[in-house]
Design a protein around this motif. Structure first.
Motif, mmCIF file in Angstrom:
data_model
loop_
_atom_site.group_PDB
_atom_site.id
_atom_site.type_symbol
_atom_site.label_atom_id
_atom_site.label_comp_id
_atom_site.label_asym_id
_atom_site.label_seq_id
_atom_site.Cartn_x
_atom_site.Cartn_y
_atom_site.Cartn_z
ATOM 1 N N LYS A 38 -7.382 42.814 34.254
ATOM 2 C CA LYS A 38 -8.123 43.465 35.321
ATOM 3 C C LYS A 38 -7.180 44.276 36.212
ATOM 4 O O LYS A 38 -7.483 45.395 36.590
ATOM 5 N N GLN A 41 -6.086 47.386 34.292
ATOM 6 C CA GLN A 41 -7.159 48.369 34.197
ATOM 7 C C GLN A 41 -7.307 49.116 35.518
ATOM 8 O O GLN A 41 -7.598 50.304 35.543
ATOM 9 N N VAL A 48 -14.782 53.327 39.159
ATOM 10 C CA VAL A 48 -15.595 52.316 38.483
ATOM 11 C C VAL A 48 -16.202 52.899 37.210
ATOM 12 O O VAL A 48 -16.276 52.219 36.181
ATOM 13 N N GLU A 49 -16.605 54.149 37.257
ATOM 14 C CA GLU A 49 -17.176 54.789 36.079
ATOM 15 C C GLU A 49 -16.155 54.853 34.950
ATOM 16 O O GLU A 49 -16.485 54.625 33.781
ATOM 17 N N ASN A 52 -15.915 51.447 33.421
ATOM 18 C CA ASN A 52 -17.079 51.155 32.577
ATOM 19 C C ASN A 52 -16.983 51.882 31.241
ATOM 20 O O ASN A 52 -17.285 51.311 30.193
ATOM 21 N N ALA A 55 -14.422 50.094 29.117
ATOM 22 C CA ALA A 55 -14.944 48.840 28.595
ATOM 23 C C ALA A 55 -15.872 49.100 27.408
ATOM 24 O O ALA A 55 -15.823 48.384 26.398
ATOM 25 N N LYS A 56 -16.714 50.122 27.514
ATOM 26 C CA LYS A 56 -17.605 50.454 26.404
ATOM 27 C C LYS A 56 -16.812 50.899 25.181
ATOM 28 O O LYS A 56 -17.119 50.520 24.048
#
Length: 67
Positions: A38, A41, A48-49, A52, A55-56
């Protein structure tokens, strides 16, 4: 400054330092500092986008490796 005041300040500082050390040890034992991914990252991505999306992309990559 008199000697009694210095002794009181030294005692209070030692007690506060002990409380801080105990809180740190408690945090280590309870895993408060275990999430290295974390933190990394957060350094690598700005928003935040972005996190995300990363992560995807990681999930897609893992799914491709499993197939």
């Amino acid at each position: 400054m008199n000697t009694e005041m210095i002794a009181v300040m030294l005692g209070v500082s030692l007690v506060l330092g002990l409380f801080g050390l105990l809180a740190f040890i408690w945090g280590l034992k309870n895993g408060q500092f275990d999430d290295a991914n974390k933190m990394m990252q957060g350094v690598l991505f700005d928003s935040v986008e972005d996190l995300n999306l990363a992560a995807k992309a990681e999930k897609k990559h893992k799914n491709k490796e499993q197939e």
